[in-house]
Write a protein that holds these residues in place. Structure first.
Motif, PDB file in Angstrom:
ATOM      1  N   TRP A 128       0.820  -1.207   0.000  1.00  0.00           N
ATOM      2  CA  TRP A 128       0.000   0.000   0.000  1.00  0.00           C
ATOM      3  C   TRP A 128       0.856   1.260   0.000  1.00  0.00           C
ATOM      4  N   THR A 129       1.981   1.253   0.728  1.00  0.00           N
ATOM      5  CA  THR A 129       2.856   2.420   0.758  1.00  0.00           C
ATOM      6  C   THR A 129       3.383   2.746  -0.632  1.00  0.00           C
ATOM      7  N   HIS A 130       3.867   1.727  -1.328  1.00  0.00           N
ATOM      8  CA  HIS A 130       4.471   1.957  -2.641  1.00  0.00           C
ATOM      9  C   HIS A 130       3.408   2.180  -3.712  1.00  0.00           C
ATOM     10  N   ASP A 131       2.235   1.585  -3.543  1.00  0.00           N
ATOM     11  CA  ASP A 131       1.116   1.898  -4.421  1.00  0.00           C
ATOM     12  C   ASP A 131       0.790   3.391  -4.369  1.00  0.00           C
ATOM     13  N   LYS A 132       0.848   3.962  -3.163  1.00  0.00           N
ATOM     14  CA  LYS A 132       0.552   5.389  -3.014  1.00  0.00           C
ATOM     15  C   LYS A 132       1.612   6.237  -3.715  1.00  0.00           C
ATOM     16  N   TRP A 231      17.352  -3.760  14.172  1.00  0.00           N
ATOM     17  CA  TRP A 231      15.999  -3.565  13.646  1.00  0.00           C
ATOM     18  C   TRP A 231      15.412  -2.214  14.053  1.00  0.00           C
ATOM     19  N   SER A 232      16.217  -1.171  14.079  1.00  0.00           N
ATOM     20  CA  SER A 232      15.719   0.161  14.421  1.00  0.00           C
ATOM     21  C   SER A 232      14.713   0.620  13.362  1.00  0.00           C
ATOM     22  N   PHE A 233      13.584   1.112  13.819  1.00  0.00           N
ATOM     23  CA  PHE A 233      12.528   1.580  12.916  1.00  0.00           C
ATOM     24  C   PHE A 233      12.910   2.949  12.347  1.00  0.00           C
ATOM     25  N   PRO A 234      12.669   3.233  11.074  1.00  0.00           N
ATOM     26  CA  PRO A 234      12.221   2.306  10.046  1.00  0.00           C
ATOM     27  C   PRO A 234      13.415   1.682   9.311  1.00  0.00           C
ATOM     28  N   PHE A 235      13.505   0.380   9.292  1.00  0.00           N
ATOM     29  CA  PHE A 235      14.612  -0.261   8.593  1.00  0.00           C
ATOM     30  C   PHE A 235      14.369  -0.338   7.086  1.00  0.00           C
ATOM     31  N   GLU A 236      13.178   0.015   6.663  1.00  0.00           N
ATOM     32  CA  GLU A 236      12.850   0.097   5.232  1.00  0.00           C
ATOM     33  C   GLU A 236      12.231   1.459   4.973  1.00  0.00           C
ATOM     34  N   ARG A 237      12.758   2.163   3.969  1.00  0.00           N
ATOM     35  CA  ARG A 237      12.289   3.536   3.746  1.00  0.00           C
ATOM     36  C   ARG A 237      12.545   3.967   2.306  1.00  0.00           C
ATOM     37  N   VAL A 238      11.625   4.732   1.758  1.00  0.00           N
ATOM     38  CA  VAL A 238      11.795   5.397   0.460  1.00  0.00           C
ATOM     39  C   VAL A 238      11.473   6.870   0.655  1.00  0.00           C
ATOM     40  N   GLU A 239      12.348   7.743   0.166  1.00  0.00           N
ATOM     41  CA  GLU A 239      12.078   9.177   0.139  1.00  0.00           C
ATOM     42  C   GLU A 239      12.260   9.669  -1.294  1.00  0.00           C
ATOM     43  N   MET A 248       7.431  10.186   1.396  1.00  0.00           N
ATOM     44  CA  MET A 248       8.294   9.215   2.069  1.00  0.00           C
ATOM     45  C   MET A 248       7.466   8.116   2.718  1.00  0.00           C
ATOM     46  N   THR A 249       8.096   6.944   2.827  1.00  0.00           N
ATOM     47  CA  THR A 249       7.459   5.813   3.490  1.00  0.00           C
ATOM     48  C   THR A 249       8.171   5.524   4.806  1.00  0.00           C
ATOM     49  N   GLU A 250       7.444   4.901   5.730  1.00  0.00           N
ATOM     50  CA  GLU A 250       8.020   4.362   6.947  1.00  0.00           C
ATOM     51  C   GLU A 250       7.682   2.879   6.988  1.00  0.00           C
ATOM     52  N   GLU A 251       8.660   2.058   6.561  1.00  0.00           N
ATOM     53  CA  GLU A 251       8.442   0.629   6.339  1.00  0.00           C
ATOM     54  C   GLU A 251       7.184   0.476   5.484  1.00  0.00           C
ATOM     55  N   LEU A 252       6.301  -0.466   5.826  1.00  0.00           N
ATOM     56  CA  LEU A 252       5.065  -0.634   5.060  1.00  0.00           C
ATOM     57  C   LEU A 252       3.875  -0.075   5.833  1.00  0.00           C
ATOM     58  N   GLU A 253       4.176   0.769   6.828  1.00  0.00           N
ATOM     59  CA  GLU A 253       3.134   1.222   7.745  1.00  0.00           C
ATOM     60  C   GLU A 253       2.516   2.568   7.377  1.00  0.00           C
ATOM     61  N   ARG A 254       3.324   3.507   6.890  1.00  0.00           N
ATOM     62  CA  ARG A 254       2.833   4.859   6.667  1.00  0.00           C
ATOM     63  C   ARG A 254       3.470   5.504   5.445  1.00  0.00           C
ATOM     64  N   VAL A 255       2.737   6.436   4.848  1.00  0.00           N
ATOM     65  CA  VAL A 255       3.250   7.339   3.821  1.00  0.00           C
ATOM     66  C   VAL A 255       2.980   8.763   4.281  1.00  0.00           C
ATOM     67  N   ARG A 256       3.993   9.625   4.148  1.00  0.00           N
ATOM     68  CA  ARG A 256       3.820  11.050   4.415  1.00  0.00           C
ATOM     69  C   ARG A 256       4.212  11.807   3.148  1.00  0.00           C
ATOM     70  N   TYR A 257       3.423  12.831   2.780  1.00  0.00           N
ATOM     71  CA  TYR A 257       3.766  13.594   1.580  1.00  0.00           C
ATOM     72  C   TYR A 257       3.232  15.016   1.659  1.00  0.00           C
ATOM     73  N   ALA A 258       3.993  15.917   1.049  1.00  0.00           N
ATOM     74  CA  ALA A 258       3.589  17.313   0.853  1.00  0.00           C
ATOM     75  C   ALA A 258       3.988  17.671  -0.566  1.00  0.00           C
ATOM     76  N   TYR A 270      -1.282   2.683   7.474  1.00  0.00           N
ATOM     77  CA  TYR A 270      -1.789   1.372   7.060  1.00  0.00           C
ATOM     78  C   TYR A 270      -1.538   0.288   8.106  1.00  0.00           C
ATOM     79  N   THR A 271      -1.274   0.704   9.337  1.00  0.00           N
ATOM     80  CA  THR A 271      -0.935  -0.297  10.347  1.00  0.00           C
ATOM     81  C   THR A 271      -2.081  -1.264  10.612  1.00  0.00           C
ATOM     82  N   HIS A 272      -3.321  -0.848  10.325  1.00  0.00           N
ATOM     83  CA  HIS A 272      -4.479  -1.705  10.585  1.00  0.00           C
ATOM     84  C   HIS A 272      -4.768  -2.667   9.439  1.00  0.00           C
ATOM     85  N   ILE A 273      -4.059  -2.525   8.315  1.00  0.00           N
ATOM     86  CA  ILE A 273      -4.312  -3.355   7.138  1.00  0.00           C
ATOM     87  C   ILE A 273      -3.688  -4.732   7.341  1.00  0.00           C
ATOM     88  N   GLY A 274      -4.360  -5.779   6.895  1.00  0.00           N
ATOM     89  CA  GLY A 274      -3.853  -7.132   7.038  1.00  0.00           C
ATOM     90  C   GLY A 274      -2.554  -7.349   6.285  1.00  0.00           C
TER      91      GLY A 274
END
Length: 336
Positions: A128-132, A231-239, A248-258, A270-274
């Motif tokens: 979902w993060t990368h889809d966004k 395993w310090s958060f976020p160990f996976e990230r795209v900016e 930017m993403t924070e692992e597969l949990e969140r996307v932030r953008y401006a 997306y933390t609630h997503i299966g």
């Protein structure tokens, strides 16, 4: 139309992820599971219903399947994939396509000659993060000029096989392959690359990587990947950066953008997503079944997979030789 009849080769964790998704798709029929340890196949078959079990690819062939999911360890993908394609079966192969150029060339040739559909499993594209991120880029709300990618394994101790190149093919093939694939998926064709790497805790392979890429579009990107950072958060990230814009993403949990100077920072959580949906597994399977049922293009076809396989080989070559590589030229020469 007859439902695709699916057999799964390899009964580990990722096989279970795919099996659970396919069991909920009324368009297909899960017929069988095979694993070298047939008890493992039996356990997975029980979870998904009453599928037949076996210990080899040949056992699956005898079950009247038409589609094979190859979910064996990384270095054991090529032979079963080629065998299935040569007999006209559809193939969904977990990443990587291969762990060297020779193996990748074999798969590409078999896929080009086969009546079957080939697809490489690259689920992170459809997280979902990368889809966004992809949506923002495709809708031209964000025009990338540069980017930073990071994916760290954290440690190579658990499970122990992650530190064994004989099973993984090398660190980049096991973990960082996803971010390497996302470079092309989000930013387009790569022009050049350079990689610096070192062995820090491993005695058998590179485990620290710093990479620089230029793109045909003119964008640039860096990618860093470490196998022993914890395993310090976020160990996976795209900016990704554009003109007065950042996403930017924070692992597969969140996307932030401006998207402009005066824009507030938007956050999607997306933390609630299966797991299967959030990680992109559900979408990649749906798109693959679409290809089987509707004749649409598979999400990651053999040409795309071969380009990724070549890119991984070029990154290792650059690390070993300390040289920049003209990847665009290499791709034209090697794949066409």
């Amino acid at each position: 139309m007859k439902k695709p009849r699916i057999g799964i080769l390899g009964a580990g964790f990722i096989a279970g992820v795919h099996a659970n998704i396919l069991a909920d798709d009324d368009r297909v029929e899960l017929v069988g599971v095979a694993d070298l340890v047939e008890d493992n196949a039996a356990r997975l078959a029980t979870r998904i219903g009453h599928a037949q079990t076996g210990s080899s690819l040949e056992d699956l062939f005898r079950m009247d399947v038409d589609t094979i999911y190859v979910t064996t360890p990384n270095t054991r993908h090529v032979d079963p994939v080629v065998a299935a394609l040569e007999q006209g079966f559809n193939v969904f192969c977990e990443k990587p396509m291969a762990t060297d150029l020779v193996g990748g060339d074999r798969v590409l040739a078999a896929a080009r000659d086969s009546a079957g559909v080939y697809n490489l499993g690259m689920n992170r594209r459809y997280a979902w993060t990368h889809d966004k991120l992809k949506q923002l880029i495709d809708d031209r709300q964000l025009a990338p000029t540069s980017a930073q990618f990071k994916l760290n394994r954290g440690e190579l101790l658990r499970p122990a096989w992650t530190a064994d190149p004989a099973q993984t093919g090398g660190f980049l093939y096991e973990t960082t392959i996803h971010q390497i694939d996302l470079l092309r998926y989000l930013l387009g064709p790569i022009a050049t690359l350079r990689c610096a790497a070192r062995q820090t805790i491993s005695s058998t392979e590179f485990d620290d990587f710093s990479m620089l890429f230029t793109f045909v579009s003119g964008a640039t990107a860096t990618l860093s990947s470490c196998a022993h950072s914890g395993w310090s958060f976020p160990f996976e990230r795209v900016e990704i950066y554009g003109r007065y814009a950042t996403a930017m993403t924070e692992e597969l949990e969140r996307v932030r953008y401006a998207l402009n100077l005066d824009d507030t920072v938007h956050t999607e959580d997306y933390t609630h997503i299966g797991f299967a949906d959030k990680g992109g597994y559900a979408k990649e399977n749906r798109l693959f079944v679409d290809a089987l049922v509707n004749g649409s293009a598979p999400p990651v076809d053999a040409e795309d997979a071969a380009a990724l396989n070549l890119l991984l080989a070029c990154i290792y070559e650059s690390a070993n030789n300390n040289q920049e590589i003209d990847f665009a030229a290499r791709r034209r020469e090697h794949i066409g």
